[in-house]
Structures are given as C-alpha cells and as structure tokens.
Design a protein around this motif. Sequence first.
Motif, PDB file in Angstrom:
ATOM      1  N   MET A   1     -29.709  34.278 -10.330  1.00  0.00           N
ATOM      2  CA  MET A   1     -29.208  33.522  -9.454  1.00  0.00           C
ATOM      3  C   MET A   1     -29.110  32.530 -10.505  1.00  0.00           C
ATOM      4  O   MET A   1     -30.576  31.724 -11.403  1.00  0.00           O
ATOM      5  N   ASN A   2     -28.324  31.286 -10.708  1.00  0.00           N
ATOM      6  CA  ASN A   2     -28.223  29.689 -11.191  1.00  0.00           C
ATOM      7  C   ASN A   2     -28.377  29.041 -10.512  1.00  0.00           C
ATOM      8  O   ASN A   2     -27.385  29.019  -9.578  1.00  0.00           O
ATOM      9  N   THR A   3     -28.492  27.853 -10.901  1.00  0.00           N
ATOM     10  CA  THR A   3     -28.345  26.153 -10.587  1.00  0.00           C
ATOM     11  C   THR A   3     -26.801  25.683 -10.913  1.00  0.00           C
ATOM     12  O   THR A   3     -27.602  25.408 -12.620  1.00  0.00           O
ATOM     13  N   LEU A   4     -26.881  24.820 -10.292  1.00  0.00           N
ATOM     14  CA  LEU A   4     -25.832  24.138 -11.215  1.00  0.00           C
ATOM     15  C   LEU A   4     -25.576  23.100 -10.322  1.00  0.00           C
ATOM     16  O   LEU A   4     -25.249  22.398  -9.180  1.00  0.00           O
ATOM     17  N   THR A   5     -25.289  21.719 -10.644  1.00  0.00           N
ATOM     18  CA  THR A   5     -25.379  20.493 -10.455  1.00  0.00           C
ATOM     19  C   THR A   5     -24.363  19.839 -10.209  1.00  0.00           C
ATOM     20  O   THR A   5     -23.876  19.539 -12.263  1.00  0.00           O
ATOM     21  N   ILE A   6     -23.509  19.358  -9.944  1.00  0.00           N
ATOM     22  CA  ILE A   6     -22.087  18.598  -9.799  1.00  0.00           C
ATOM     23  C   ILE A   6     -22.094  17.293  -9.110  1.00  0.00           C
ATOM     24  O   ILE A   6     -22.466  17.649  -7.795  1.00  0.00           O
ATOM     25  N   ASP A   7     -22.105  15.945 -10.146  1.00  0.00           N
ATOM     26  CA  ASP A   7     -22.536  15.353  -8.980  1.00  0.00           C
ATOM     27  C   ASP A   7     -23.408  14.725  -7.743  1.00  0.00           C
ATOM     28  O   ASP A   7     -23.471  14.568  -6.569  1.00  0.00           O
ATOM     29  N   ASN A   8     -24.891  14.967  -8.473  1.00  0.00           N
ATOM     30  CA  ASN A   8     -25.808  15.183  -7.411  1.00  0.00           C
ATOM     31  C   ASN A   8     -26.185  16.577  -6.340  1.00  0.00           C
ATOM     32  O   ASN A   8     -26.633  15.486  -5.456  1.00  0.00           O
ATOM     33  N   LYS A   9     -25.209  17.400  -6.175  1.00  0.00           N
ATOM     34  CA  LYS A   9     -24.698  18.209  -6.316  1.00  0.00           C
ATOM     35  C   LYS A   9     -25.096  19.523  -6.414  1.00  0.00           C
ATOM     36  O   LYS A   9     -25.110  19.694  -7.558  1.00  0.00           O
ATOM     37  N   SER A  10     -26.090  19.866  -5.425  1.00  0.00           N
ATOM     38  CA  SER A  10     -26.346  21.341  -6.481  1.00  0.00           C
ATOM     39  C   SER A  10     -26.044  22.058  -5.651  1.00  0.00           C
ATOM     40  O   SER A  10     -26.304  22.651  -4.200  1.00  0.00           O
ATOM     41  N   TYR A  11     -25.558  23.561  -6.413  1.00  0.00           N
ATOM     42  CA  TYR A  11     -24.752  24.848  -6.245  1.00  0.00           C
ATOM     43  C   TYR A  11     -25.843  25.923  -6.508  1.00  0.00           C
ATOM     44  O   TYR A  11     -26.391  25.985  -7.679  1.00  0.00           O
ATOM     45  N   VAL A  12     -25.441  26.602  -5.738  1.00  0.00           N
ATOM     46  CA  VAL A  12     -26.451  28.178  -6.611  1.00  0.00           C
ATOM     47  C   VAL A  12     -25.255  28.752  -6.990  1.00  0.00           C
ATOM     48  O   VAL A  12     -24.004  29.558  -5.642  1.00  0.00           O
ATOM     49  N   VAL A  13     -25.583  30.285  -7.749  1.00  0.00           N
ATOM     50  CA  VAL A  13     -24.289  30.852  -8.609  1.00  0.00           C
ATOM     51  C   VAL A  13     -25.038  32.246  -8.271  1.00  0.00           C
ATOM     52  O   VAL A  13     -26.254  31.971  -9.395  1.00  0.00           O
ATOM     53  N   ILE A  14     -24.770  32.766  -8.001  1.00  0.00           N
ATOM     54  CA  ILE A  14     -24.510  34.308  -7.462  1.00  0.00           C
ATOM     55  C   ILE A  14     -23.930  35.425  -8.239  1.00  0.00           C
ATOM     56  O   ILE A  14     -22.741  35.005  -7.781  1.00  0.00           O
ATOM     57  N   ALA A  16     -20.910  38.691  -7.191  1.00  0.00           N
ATOM     58  CA  ALA A  16     -20.339  39.259  -6.362  1.00  0.00           C
ATOM     59  C   ALA A  16     -20.931  39.769  -5.902  1.00  0.00           C
ATOM     60  O   ALA A  16     -20.384  39.508  -3.604  1.00  0.00           O
ATOM     61  N   GLU A  17     -21.629  41.449  -5.749  1.00  0.00           N
ATOM     62  CA  GLU A  17     -22.295  41.794  -4.816  1.00  0.00           C
ATOM     63  C   GLU A  17     -22.986  41.263  -4.488  1.00  0.00           C
ATOM     64  O   GLU A  17     -22.812  41.714  -3.085  1.00  0.00           O
ATOM     65  N   SER A  18     -24.084  40.509  -4.166  1.00  0.00           N
ATOM     66  CA  SER A  18     -24.188  39.668  -3.542  1.00  0.00           C
ATOM     67  C   SER A  18     -24.203  39.011  -2.848  1.00  0.00           C
ATOM     68  O   SER A  18     -24.409  39.064  -1.561  1.00  0.00           O
ATOM     69  N   TYR A  19     -23.291  38.223  -3.233  1.00  0.00           N
ATOM     70  CA  TYR A  19     -22.474  37.121  -2.101  1.00  0.00           C
ATOM     71  C   TYR A  19     -22.463  38.535  -0.724  1.00  0.00           C
ATOM     72  O   TYR A  19     -21.575  37.771   0.183  1.00  0.00           O
ATOM     73  N   ARG A  20     -20.668  39.421  -1.679  1.00  0.00           N
ATOM     74  CA  ARG A  20     -20.062  40.261  -0.586  1.00  0.00           C
ATOM     75  C   ARG A  20     -21.576  40.861   0.404  1.00  0.00           C
ATOM     76  O   ARG A  20     -21.722  41.214   1.364  1.00  0.00           O
ATOM     77  N   ALA A  21     -22.588  41.137  -0.599  1.00  0.00           N
ATOM     78  CA  ALA A  21     -23.819  41.969   0.739  1.00  0.00           C
ATOM     79  C   ALA A  21     -24.580  40.473   1.834  1.00  0.00           C
ATOM     80  O   ALA A  21     -24.377  41.047   3.129  1.00  0.00           O
ATOM     81  N   LEU A  22     -24.396  38.715   0.837  1.00  0.00           N
ATOM     82  CA  LEU A  22     -24.748  38.218   2.269  1.00  0.00           C
ATOM     83  C   LEU A  22     -23.715  38.027   3.406  1.00  0.00           C
ATOM     84  O   LEU A  22     -24.181  37.792   4.397  1.00  0.00           O
ATOM     85  N   GLN A  23     -22.087  38.142   3.154  1.00  0.00           N
ATOM     86  CA  GLN A  23     -21.635  37.992   3.746  1.00  0.00           C
ATOM     87  C   GLN A  23     -21.596  39.100   5.175  1.00  0.00           C
ATOM     88  O   GLN A  23     -21.757  38.274   6.548  1.00  0.00           O
TER      89      GLN A  23
END
Length: 57
Positions: A1-14, A16-23
């Motif tokens: 899991m990585n974090t990405l900051t764009i325009d002072n907003k923090s996003y998490v990159v995970i 695709a398999e983990s994303y589908r499991a969360l959904q």
Amino acid sequence: MNTLTIDNKSYVVIPAESYRALQKQAALKTRPEKTLTLSEARAYSKKLINKWSGEKK
C-alpha cells in the motif's frame, strides 16, 4: 500500500485484488432492499398515486 499526495489531498494506492476484496466485503455488509408482496405493492402504489394526484390539483 502506498500513499500519494496531490493538491494537499492524500490518496492510498492498493493492488487491484485487494480493492476487489474490499468491494466484495462492503457489498456483503449492505442490507438488501425489502421486497413487497403483490398485495403490499399494489397498496403502496395506490397510496403514492393518490398522493401525487393530490399535489397536482
């Protein structure tokens, strides 16, 4: 899991398999909509029709 900051907003990159499991996990936690019997549906639709027709007058 990585974090990405764009325009002072923090996003998490995970992955695709983990994303589908969360959904899938989130979908299992939602409550299904209540289904009505035929007579209940008719009564409900008549109630709504009467309400809507009263508003138009």
